[in-house]
Motif scaffolding. Structure first.
Motif, PDB file in Angstrom:
ATOM      1  N   SER A  24       0.840  -1.197   0.000  1.00  0.00           N
ATOM      2  CA  SER A  24       0.000   0.000   0.000  1.00  0.00           C
ATOM      3  C   SER A  24       0.877   1.249   0.000  1.00  0.00           C
ATOM      4  O   SER A  24       2.102   1.183   0.200  1.00  0.00           O
ATOM      5  N   ASP A  41     -11.579  -4.457  -7.449  1.00  0.00           N
ATOM      6  CA  ASP A  41     -11.581  -5.326  -6.262  1.00  0.00           C
ATOM      7  C   ASP A  41     -12.890  -6.104  -6.251  1.00  0.00           C
ATOM      8  O   ASP A  41     -13.912  -5.639  -5.734  1.00  0.00           O
ATOM      9  N   ARG A  45     -14.853  -6.991  -2.823  1.00  0.00           N
ATOM     10  CA  ARG A  45     -15.606  -5.961  -2.092  1.00  0.00           C
ATOM     11  C   ARG A  45     -16.357  -5.024  -3.039  1.00  0.00           C
ATOM     12  O   ARG A  45     -16.821  -3.960  -2.615  1.00  0.00           O
ATOM     13  N   VAL A  92     -19.065  -1.033  -2.453  1.00  0.00           N
ATOM     14  CA  VAL A  92     -18.499   0.260  -2.820  1.00  0.00           C
ATOM     15  C   VAL A  92     -19.342   1.441  -2.348  1.00  0.00           C
ATOM     16  O   VAL A  92     -18.822   2.485  -1.941  1.00  0.00           O
ATOM     17  N   ALA A 150     -11.954   2.314   2.361  1.00  0.00           N
ATOM     18  CA  ALA A 150     -11.425   1.686   1.150  1.00  0.00           C
ATOM     19  C   ALA A 150      -9.899   1.649   1.180  1.00  0.00           C
ATOM     20  O   ALA A 150      -9.269   0.665   0.752  1.00  0.00           O
ATOM     21  N   TYR A 190      -8.095  -1.300   2.713  1.00  0.00           N
ATOM     22  CA  TYR A 190      -7.955  -2.502   1.888  1.00  0.00           C
ATOM     23  C   TYR A 190      -7.026  -2.281   0.680  1.00  0.00           C
ATOM     24  O   TYR A 190      -6.902  -3.146  -0.179  1.00  0.00           O
ATOM     25  N   ASP A 193      -7.565   0.082  -1.539  1.00  0.00           N
ATOM     26  CA  ASP A 193      -8.443   0.420  -2.660  1.00  0.00           C
ATOM     27  C   ASP A 193      -8.733   1.919  -2.694  1.00  0.00           C
ATOM     28  O   ASP A 193      -8.502   2.641  -1.727  1.00  0.00           O
ATOM     29  N   LEU A 239     -14.891   0.264  -7.130  1.00  0.00           N
ATOM     30  CA  LEU A 239     -13.857   0.042  -6.129  1.00  0.00           C
ATOM     31  C   LEU A 239     -12.688  -0.649  -6.814  1.00  0.00           C
ATOM     32  O   LEU A 239     -12.809  -1.800  -7.252  1.00  0.00           O
ATOM     33  N   VAL A 240     -11.577   0.067  -6.943  1.00  0.00           N
ATOM     34  CA  VAL A 240     -10.429  -0.485  -7.675  1.00  0.00           C
ATOM     35  C   VAL A 240      -9.191  -0.465  -6.792  1.00  0.00           C
ATOM     36  O   VAL A 240      -9.107   0.296  -5.809  1.00  0.00           O
ATOM     37  N   LYS A 241      -8.234  -1.306  -7.138  1.00  0.00           N
ATOM     38  CA  LYS A 241      -6.972  -1.354  -6.419  1.00  0.00           C
ATOM     39  C   LYS A 241      -6.203  -0.054  -6.642  1.00  0.00           C
ATOM     40  O   LYS A 241      -6.120   0.448  -7.753  1.00  0.00           O
ATOM     41  N   GLU A 242      -5.662   0.501  -5.565  1.00  0.00           N
ATOM     42  CA  GLU A 242      -4.999   1.807  -5.651  1.00  0.00           C
ATOM     43  C   GLU A 242      -3.785   1.773  -6.567  1.00  0.00           C
ATOM     44  O   GLU A 242      -3.517   2.735  -7.295  1.00  0.00           O
TER      45      GLU A 242
END
Length: 521
Positions: free
Chosen positions: A83, A199, A202, A206, A214, A217, A219, A233-236
């Protein structure tokens, strides 16, 4: 009597060329290539932009996280809790035997400060790297904006850096509100393309999650480009970003709606293929400037490194986005600090003043040459007039922009162009006074004057080249005008006038009136 010779033929062809290609510029016809007038002559838009360099540092940190993620997946190294927090990349290696591989990988990325505690890593940029990243962000923004404006079709825009974080943009010919809006949108558009994993675990939560939740996680929550009420909701950490895009073009789908087809470079193609191969059945969000344009399901491994963006674009919007993607994303967003619209009245005043200077200088030189050198002065003036036509025609062919310093360059070129003829005429007069025959004096006069003319013109040309290489904006325009003027004057003064003398030599030799032909008493 032999009238035509190769020198005279080349000179006559150059005059025809000069007149033919300069007519559209003088008459401002609708057809043909013309010289564009700069901001100081025709008016336009002047903007001062500020680059938000801190965003470039954030983007650099995100890029480091992407590299770590891809390396871990490629080498099958198990990491956890990857992260980005407070400007640093944090992750945990689950197998201590893999630590040497991770350490080697991080050592190969320059500008990192790595803190390790047992299996936990904290990776940040060094202070020196942050300074370098900010400086590079402004330099890249200058080149990106210039490339976008060039592809957009604006004639000779001026884009120069001012201070540490500011950029000056001058756009000649921008007079309407519509043109100004289109130019500003193209300049300021980040065009930051990212391919991000949805994601799926999850995704249905959202609308219940906050931004902070978020982030726990790894996200982030993004809006749909057409309907802000739709959330993703997407991966950062993105899978890919716009730096891997090498081409983008506008196309149309089956319903004739504009879409953008993009192509990735070799490393991007490999990452894209590997990710899609490992995530069949899941969704991949195509994100442009922080908004999701589509999130299709991955049905199979996608090779070839190409994809498309569809999102209800208009044809003009799709074209501008494609230009922005091709020219590269801005490393950091820009903000408008100052805007000035330069009116055409300033341009008219500048043109009138410069034209008066040009005409006055030309007339003074023209009259002096005739009074002092008689017929030799007339021959020199023919070369002088043709020289101006050739300068205008060459600048028009290359689509050059004429600025106020450029007009000053033309005025200066008038004096420089006649200088070679003065040297030649004086050498001829010296030889005639010594009793040499007219044909021999003319030939030796050109030979004796050649070294002085070449030395003067070559040194001036080198200075003009240096001005062009290191100068900006109007300085470049001045250098271009001077360079073209020097080359044109060497053609007209050395080759052209020599050809005229050769054609007239039988008449001059028969007449033997040195006062009439060379102004000698």
């Amino acid at each position: 009597m032999k009238i035509f010779n190769y020198r005279l033929i080349i000179f006559m062809l150059s005059i025809i060329f000069g007149v033919a290609f300069s007519i559209p510029s003088f008459l401002q016809t609708d057809s043909g290539k013309k010289i564009s007038l700069g901001l100081d002559l025709q008016g336009g838009l002047h903007m001062l932009l500020g680059v938000k360099t801190e965003e470039a540092v954030t983007s650099k940190v995100k890029s480091v996280a992407t590299s770590i993620k891809y390396f871990a997946e490629d080498e099958e190294i198990l990491i956890d809790e990857l992260s980005i927090k407070d400007g640093s990349v944090q992750f945990t290696v689950l197998d201590k035997d893999e630590l040497p591989k991770v350490d080697t990988m991080l050592e190969n990325i320059k500008g990192l400060k790595v803190t390790k505690e047992n299996l936990n890593y904290n990776v940040t940029l060094t202070e020196a790297e942050k300074v370098t990243t900010k400086d590079l962000a402004v330099a890249q923004a200058v080149e990106t904006i210039r490339n976008r404006l060039d592809q957009f079709g604006l004639a000779e825009p001026t884009v120069i850096r001012q201070g540490e974080t500011d950029i000056v943009v001058e756009l000649p010919g921008i007079k309407t509100a519509e043109d100004e809006k289109a130019a500003r949108e193209l300049i300021s558009k980040p065009a930051n393309l990212e391919l991000m994993a949805v994601d799926e675990e999850r995704a249905d939560q959202v609308y219940a999650l906050t931004t902070y939740q978020a982030a726990q996680y790894g996200d982030i929550i993004l809006e749909d480009s057409r309907n802000p009420k739709i959330k993703y909701l997407v991966k950062e950490i993105p899978i890919l970003n716009g730096s891997q895009v090498i081409d983008a073009k506008v196309a149309f789908d089956q319903s004739h709606q504009p879409i953008i087809n993009f192509t990735l470079n070799s490393s991007g193609s490999r990452i894209f293929g590997d990710f899609t191969g490992k995530n069949v059945g899941k969704r991949l969000a195509i994100v442009l400037d922080g908004k999701v344009y589509s999130a299709p399901n991955i049905r199979e491994r996608i090779g070839g490194g190409s994809g498309q963006i569809s999102g209800g674009f208009s044809t003009i919007e799709a074209g501008n986005v494609a230009i922005a993607l091709r020219s590269g994303a801005l490393p950091a967003s820009v903000e408008l600090l100052e805007k000035r619209s330069v009116g055409p009245s300033l341009g008219a005043d500048s043109i009138n003043a410069s034209m008066m200077a040009l005409i006055s200088g030309f007339a003074a030189v023209f009259i002096f040459m005739i009074v002092y050198y008689r017929n030799a002065g007339v021959i020199a003036n023919v070369a002088l007039v043709s020289n101006i036509f050739i300068i205008i025609s060459i600048m028009a062919m290359f689509g050059a922009t004429l600025t106020l310093p450029g007009m000053a360059g033309i005025v200066l070129t008038v004096g420089m162009a006649v200088d070679a003829n003065v040297i030649i005429s004086e050498r001829i007069r010296e030889l005639l006074r010594s009793g040499m025959s007219i044909p021999k004096a003319v030939e030796d006069g050109y030979s004796n004057a050649m070294s002085a003319i070449l030395d003067a013109n070559i040194t001036t040309l080198l200075a003009a080249v240096i001005l062009y290489a290191y100068g900006t904006g109007p300085v470049k325009g001045f250098a271009v005008t001077i360079s073209i003027g020097i080359l044109a004057s060497m053609l007209t003064a050395i080759l052209g006038t020599h050809g005229i003398y050769e054609a007239l030599m039988p008449k001059i030799a028969k007449d033997k009136n040195l006062r009439k032909w060379f102004g000698i008493k």
